[in-house]
Design a protein around this motif. Sequence first.
Motif, PDB file in Angstrom:
ATOM      1  N   GLU A   1      20.628   0.589  -0.981  1.00 55.79           N
ATOM      2  CA  GLU A   1      20.115  -0.740  -1.329  1.00 55.79           C
ATOM      3  C   GLU A   1      19.487  -1.481  -0.147  1.00 55.79           C
ATOM      4  N   ASN A   2      19.799  -1.102   1.079  1.00 51.06           N
ATOM      5  CA  ASN A   2      19.222  -1.748   2.256  1.00 51.06           C
ATOM      6  C   ASN A   2      18.020  -0.997   2.821  1.00 51.06           C
ATOM      7  N   SER A   3      17.571   0.023   2.123  1.00 50.80           N
ATOM      8  CA  SER A   3      16.439   0.819   2.601  1.00 50.80           C
ATOM      9  C   SER A   3      15.137   0.043   2.490  1.00 50.80           C
ATOM     10  N   TYR A   4      14.219   0.336   3.400  1.00 54.42           N
ATOM     11  CA  TYR A   4      12.872  -0.214   3.318  1.00 54.42           C
ATOM     12  C   TYR A   4      12.086   0.632   2.322  1.00 54.42           C
ATOM     13  N   VAL A   5      11.391  -0.021   1.407  1.00 45.37           N
ATOM     14  CA  VAL A   5      10.547   0.699   0.448  1.00 45.37           C
ATOM     15  C   VAL A   5       9.101   0.287   0.647  1.00 45.37           C
ATOM     16  N   ILE A   6       8.206   1.222   0.427  1.00 45.55           N
ATOM     17  CA  ILE A   6       6.775   0.978   0.597  1.00 45.55           C
ATOM     18  C   ILE A   6       6.309   0.011  -0.483  1.00 45.55           C
ATOM     19  N   PRO A   7       5.682  -1.086  -0.100  1.00 46.88           N
ATOM     20  CA  PRO A   7       5.318  -2.122  -1.072  1.00 46.88           C
ATOM     21  C   PRO A   7       3.980  -1.894  -1.787  1.00 46.88           C
TER      22      PRO A   7
ATOM     23  N   TRP B   1      12.395   3.496  -8.070  1.00 50.44           N
ATOM     24  CA  TRP B   1      13.392   3.528  -7.014  1.00 50.44           C
ATOM     25  C   TRP B   1      14.719   3.105  -7.617  1.00 50.44           C
TER      26      TRP B   1
ATOM     27  N   LEU C   1      18.197   1.895  -6.440  1.00 44.81           N
ATOM     28  CA  LEU C   1      18.863   1.374  -5.242  1.00 44.81           C
ATOM     29  C   LEU C   1      20.372   1.360  -5.453  1.00 44.81           C
TER      30      LEU C   1
END
Length: 72
Positions: free
Chosen positions: A42-48, A56, A58
């Motif tokens: 849940e704290n991962s960076y995802v490509i916007p 995704w 989470l």
Amino acid sequence: MDNCDGRGKSSWPELVGVKGEVAARVIKKENPLVVEVRILHENSYVIPYLKCNRVWVLVDDKGIVKEIPRLG
């Protein structure tokens, strides 16, 4: 996500609280147009950027879905 309209089921609020692997199987079954389901912390960076065949999932440290999975 308005830009993903007409692509089958687009969100899965009922999957919050279940295991990420279970959620991924349900998403693929309920929307065969989804070709990419990624289970991420849940704290991962995802490509916007919008991608209408991706979801995704989470999850927390125990692998439980924490947010509503959505197309995009």
